[in-house]
Design a protein around this motif. Structure first.
Motif, PDB file in Angstrom:
ATOM      1  N   VAL A  40       0.856  -1.190   0.000  1.00 22.18           N
ATOM      2  CA  VAL A  40       0.000   0.000   0.000  1.00 22.18           C
ATOM      3  C   VAL A  40       0.892   1.240   0.000  1.00 22.18           C
ATOM      4  N   GLY A  41       0.764   2.069  -1.037  1.00 23.15           N
ATOM      5  CA  GLY A  41       1.551   3.300  -1.101  1.00 23.15           C
ATOM      6  C   GLY A  41       2.901   3.116  -1.772  1.00 23.15           C
ATOM      7  N   GLU A  42       3.752   4.123  -1.611  1.00 21.65           N
ATOM      8  CA  GLU A  42       5.015   4.181  -2.372  1.00 21.65           C
ATOM      9  C   GLU A  42       6.245   4.284  -1.467  1.00 21.65           C
ATOM     10  N   ASN A  43       6.171   3.718  -0.266  1.00 29.11           N
ATOM     11  CA  ASN A  43       7.321   3.760   0.642  1.00 29.11           C
ATOM     12  C   ASN A  43       8.537   3.097  -0.016  1.00 29.11           C
ATOM     13  N   PRO A  44       9.648   3.845  -0.243  1.00 28.72           N
ATOM     14  CA  PRO A  44      10.784   3.292  -0.992  1.00 28.72           C
ATOM     15  C   PRO A  44      11.381   2.036  -0.352  1.00 28.72           C
ATOM     16  N   ALA A  45      11.518   2.040   0.988  1.00 27.10           N
ATOM     17  CA  ALA A  45      12.079   0.869   1.673  1.00 27.10           C
ATOM     18  C   ALA A  45      11.162  -0.341   1.488  1.00 27.10           C
ATOM     19  N   SER A  46       9.854  -0.112   1.613  1.00 27.71           N
ATOM     20  CA  SER A  46       8.881  -1.200   1.439  1.00 27.71           C
ATOM     21  C   SER A  46       8.950  -1.770   0.022  1.00 27.71           C
ATOM     22  N   LYS A  47       9.083  -0.874  -0.960  1.00 26.48           N
ATOM     23  CA  LYS A  47       9.159  -1.324  -2.365  1.00 26.48           C
ATOM     24  C   LYS A  47      10.383  -2.217  -2.580  1.00 26.48           C
ATOM     25  N   THR A  48      11.498  -1.845  -1.953  1.00 27.61           N
ATOM     26  CA  THR A  48      12.734  -2.646  -2.061  1.00 27.61           C
ATOM     27  C   THR A  48      12.535  -4.014  -1.421  1.00 27.61           C
ATOM     28  N   TYR A  49      11.959  -4.027  -0.209  1.00 27.08           N
ATOM     29  CA  TYR A  49      11.715  -5.302   0.480  1.00 27.08           C
ATOM     30  C   TYR A  49      10.828  -6.216  -0.362  1.00 27.08           C
ATOM     31  N   VAL A  50       9.768  -5.639  -0.908  1.00 23.05           N
ATOM     32  CA  VAL A  50       8.809  -6.425  -1.697  1.00 23.05           C
ATOM     33  C   VAL A  50       9.476  -7.000  -2.950  1.00 23.05           C
ATOM     34  N   ILE A  67       0.222  -7.273  -5.195  1.00 17.78           N
ATOM     35  CA  ILE A  67      -0.974  -6.444  -5.320  1.00 17.78           C
ATOM     36  C   ILE A  67      -0.614  -5.051  -4.814  1.00 17.78           C
ATOM     37  N   LYS A  68      -0.555  -4.091  -5.740  1.00 15.98           N
ATOM     38  CA  LYS A  68      -0.184  -2.715  -5.376  1.00 15.98           C
ATOM     39  C   LYS A  68      -1.445  -1.873  -5.231  1.00 15.98           C
ATOM     40  N   LEU A  69      -1.547  -1.189  -4.111  1.00 13.01           N
ATOM     41  CA  LEU A  69      -2.701  -0.324  -3.854  1.00 13.01           C
ATOM     42  C   LEU A  69      -2.202   1.088  -3.565  1.00 13.01           C
ATOM     43  N   PRO A  70      -2.936   2.110  -4.005  1.00 11.84           N
ATOM     44  CA  PRO A  70      -2.504   3.485  -3.726  1.00 11.84           C
ATOM     45  C   PRO A  70      -2.585   3.800  -2.230  1.00 11.84           C
ATOM     46  N   ALA A  71      -1.805   4.787  -1.797  1.00 14.88           N
ATOM     47  CA  ALA A  71      -1.740   5.155  -0.371  1.00 14.88           C
ATOM     48  C   ALA A  71      -3.109   5.548   0.181  1.00 14.88           C
ATOM     49  N   GLU A  72      -3.979   6.095  -0.689  1.00 11.86           N
ATOM     50  CA  GLU A  72      -5.303   6.547  -0.215  1.00 11.86           C
ATOM     51  C   GLU A  72      -6.347   5.427  -0.173  1.00 11.86           C
ATOM     52  N   THR A  73      -5.933   4.202  -0.465  1.00 13.19           N
ATOM     53  CA  THR A  73      -6.843   3.045  -0.375  1.00 13.19           C
ATOM     54  C   THR A  73      -7.556   3.040   0.980  1.00 13.19           C
ATOM     55  N   THR A  74      -8.842   2.704   0.964  1.00 11.01           N
ATOM     56  CA  THR A  74      -9.573   2.631   2.234  1.00 11.01           C
ATOM     57  C   THR A  74      -9.217   1.324   2.948  1.00 11.01           C
ATOM     58  N   GLU A  75      -9.410   1.339   4.239  1.00 11.22           N
ATOM     59  CA  GLU A  75      -9.156   0.124   5.038  1.00 11.22           C
ATOM     60  C   GLU A  75     -10.057  -1.018   4.556  1.00 11.22           C
ATOM     61  N   GLU A  76     -11.301  -0.688   4.253  1.00 14.26           N
ATOM     62  CA  GLU A  76     -12.258  -1.727   3.827  1.00 14.26           C
ATOM     63  C   GLU A  76     -11.820  -2.375   2.511  1.00 14.26           C
ATOM     64  N   ASN A  77     -11.288  -1.573   1.595  1.00 11.56           N
ATOM     65  CA  ASN A  77     -10.808  -2.114   0.328  1.00 11.56           C
ATOM     66  C   ASN A  77      -9.653  -3.090   0.562  1.00 11.56           C
ATOM     67  N   LEU A  78      -8.745  -2.699   1.456  1.00  9.95           N
ATOM     68  CA  LEU A  78      -7.612  -3.575   1.778  1.00  9.95           C
ATOM     69  C   LEU A  78      -8.096  -4.877   2.413  1.00  9.95           C
ATOM     70  N   LEU A  79      -9.046  -4.768   3.334  1.00  7.77           N
ATOM     71  CA  LEU A  79      -9.582  -5.971   3.996  1.00  7.77           C
ATOM     72  C   LEU A  79     -10.283  -6.886   2.982  1.00  7.77           C
ATOM     73  N   ASP A  80     -10.978  -6.287   2.012  1.00  9.91           N
ATOM     74  CA  ASP A  80     -11.621  -7.079   0.948  1.00  9.91           C
ATOM     75  C   ASP A  80     -10.595  -7.853   0.127  1.00  9.91           C
ATOM     76  N   GLN A  81      -9.475  -7.185  -0.175  1.00  7.39           N
ATOM     77  CA  GLN A  81      -8.396  -7.844  -0.928  1.00  7.39           C
ATOM     78  C   GLN A  81      -7.887  -9.067  -0.156  1.00  7.39           C
ATOM     79  N   ILE A  82      -7.716  -8.882   1.164  1.00  7.22           N
ATOM     80  CA  ILE A  82      -7.218  -9.987   2.007  1.00  7.22           C
ATOM     81  C   ILE A  82      -8.225 -11.124   2.041  1.00  7.22           C
ATOM     82  N   ARG A  83      -9.510 -10.784   2.186  1.00  8.14           N
ATOM     83  CA  ARG A  83     -10.549 -11.832   2.242  1.00  8.14           C
ATOM     84  C   ARG A  83     -10.575 -12.645   0.950  1.00  8.14           C
TER      85      ARG A  83
END
Length: 287
Positions: A40-50, A67-83
Motif C-alpha cells: 500500500v503506497g510508495e514507501n521506498p524501503a517497502s518497495k525494495t523489500y517487496v 498487489i499494489k494499492l494506492p496510499a489513499e486506499t480505504t481500510e475496507e478495500n484492503l480488507l476485501d483484498q485480504i478476504r
C-alpha cells in the motif's frame, strides 16, 4: 583477535537450497507454493523489500503475486483484498507489507489474514500458539535468528540471553523462542536504567532497539554472542546496525554484520513458512 562472523547470507542460501527441494517435491505432486504480497503506497524501503521477496520466490520456483494499492486506499478495500486471497487455493501465504498509511488499522489488517496463511506469524492466533509452544508460523526475523544460532553451532540451552527491544515483531517473540530452547531470558528496552548492567551479564545479546550503533563495548562481556537485528543509517547515511561493530569486534565471540547478517534470514524464513503452508494443504488433502 576478531570476532567470528555469523554470515546470514551463506546460512540463508543453505536453507533456501533446502526450501527449494521442498518446493520441487510439492510441484511433483501438482502443487506450486504461492505467496501474495500487498503493498500500500510508495514507501521506498517497502518497495525494495517487496521486490526482494518476489525475486527470492522466483529463484526457488515459487509463485509470487504483488498487489499494489494506492496510499489513499480505504481500510475496507484492503480488507476485501485480504478476504479474497484467504479464499484462493493457489495462494498459501499472505503478507501485507508494513508500515501501512496512518488511516489504516494494522491490527485489524493482520487479524483479517487467515491464520492458515499468516506466513509472517503476526496474527493473534499465531502469536498465541507460539506462546504455548504449539505448531504455528513463527515470526520471520526471530525465527531467522534462531536458525543463525543453530547453523552456527551456538548452544542456547542454559545460556543467559538479553533482548534489547520489545517490539511485537522482534523483541517479544525473540525472547519466547529462546525460552522454548531453554535459555534464561531478560527483556530490556529504551526505558531500562543502567542498560550495561544487564547486557554485561548476557551470553547472547539480541540488539533490536532501532538505534544506530547503540550497543558498544561497554554493553558486552568477553566472549558473548552478539546478534544485531537493527537496520539504520548513520550520520554519513551509511547502512549500519544497532551494534557498533568496530567497537564490539574482538570482544564478542560471534557477531552478525549489517548488512549480511539477520536481514537475508528474514526473507528465507518467509519462504520456508509459505512452503510449510503449502505442505499443510497437501497433508489435509491426503488425510
Amino acid at each position: 583477535m576478531s570476532s567470528a562472523i555469523i554470515n546470514g547470507k551463506e546460512i540463508g542460501q543453505e536453507i533456501r537450497g533446502e526450501v527449494a527441494i521442498r518446493v520441487e517435491a510439492l510441484k511433483k505432486q501438482g502443487l506450486t507454493p504461492g505467496l501474495a504480497v500487498i503493498l500500500v503506497g510508495e514507501n521506498p524501503a517497502s518497495k525494495t523489500y517487496v521486490a526482494n521477496k518476489q525475486k527470492s520466490c522466483e529463484q526457488i520456483g515459487m509463485y509470487s503475486e504483488l498487489i499494489k494499492l494506492p496510499a489513499e486506499t480505504t481500510e475496507e478495500n484492503l480488507l476485501d483484498q485480504i478476504r479474497t486471497l484467504n479464499e484462493r487455493e493457489d495462494i498459501h501465504g499472505i503478507l501485507v507489507q508494513l508500515p501501512l498509511p496512518k488511516h489504516i488499522n494494522e491490527d485489524e489488517v493482520i487479524a483479517t489474514i487467515s491464520p492458515e496463511k499468516d506466513v509472517d506469524g503476526f496474527s493473534p492466533v499465531s502469536v498465541g500458539k507460539m506462546m504455548l509452544g504449539q505448531d504455528t508460523y513463527l515470526p520471520c526475523t526471530p525465527y531467522g535468528v534462531m536458525k543463525l544460532l543453530e547453523y552456527s553451532g551456538i548452544e542456547v540451552a542454559g545460556k543467559h540471553a538479553v533482548i534489547v527491544g520489545r517490539s511485537h515483531i522482534v523483541g517479544k517473540p525473540m525472547g519466547q523462542l529462546l525460552l522454548q530452547k531453554d535459555a534464561t531470558v531478560t527483556y530490556t528496552h529504551s526505558k531500562t536504567p543502567d542498560l550495561p548492567s544487564f547486557t554485561k551479564q548476557a551470553d547472547i545479546i539480541i540488539a533490536a532497539v532501532g538505534r544506530a550503533n547503540f550497543i558498544t563495548k561497554e554493553h558486552v562481556k568477553e566472549g558473548a554472542v552478539v546478534i544485531d537485528v537493527g537496520i539504520n543509517r548513520d550520520e554519513n547515511n551509511k547502512l549500519c546496525g544497532d551494534v557498533n561493530f568496530a567497537d564490539v569486534d574482538g570482544i564478542a565471540s560471534h557477531i552478525t554484520p549489517v548488512p549480511g547478517g539477520v536481514g537475508p534470514m528474514t526473507i528465507t524464513m518467509l519462504l520456508s513458512n509459505t512452503v510449510q503452508s503449502a505442505e499443510n494443504v497437501l497433508a489435509r488433502q491426503t488425510t
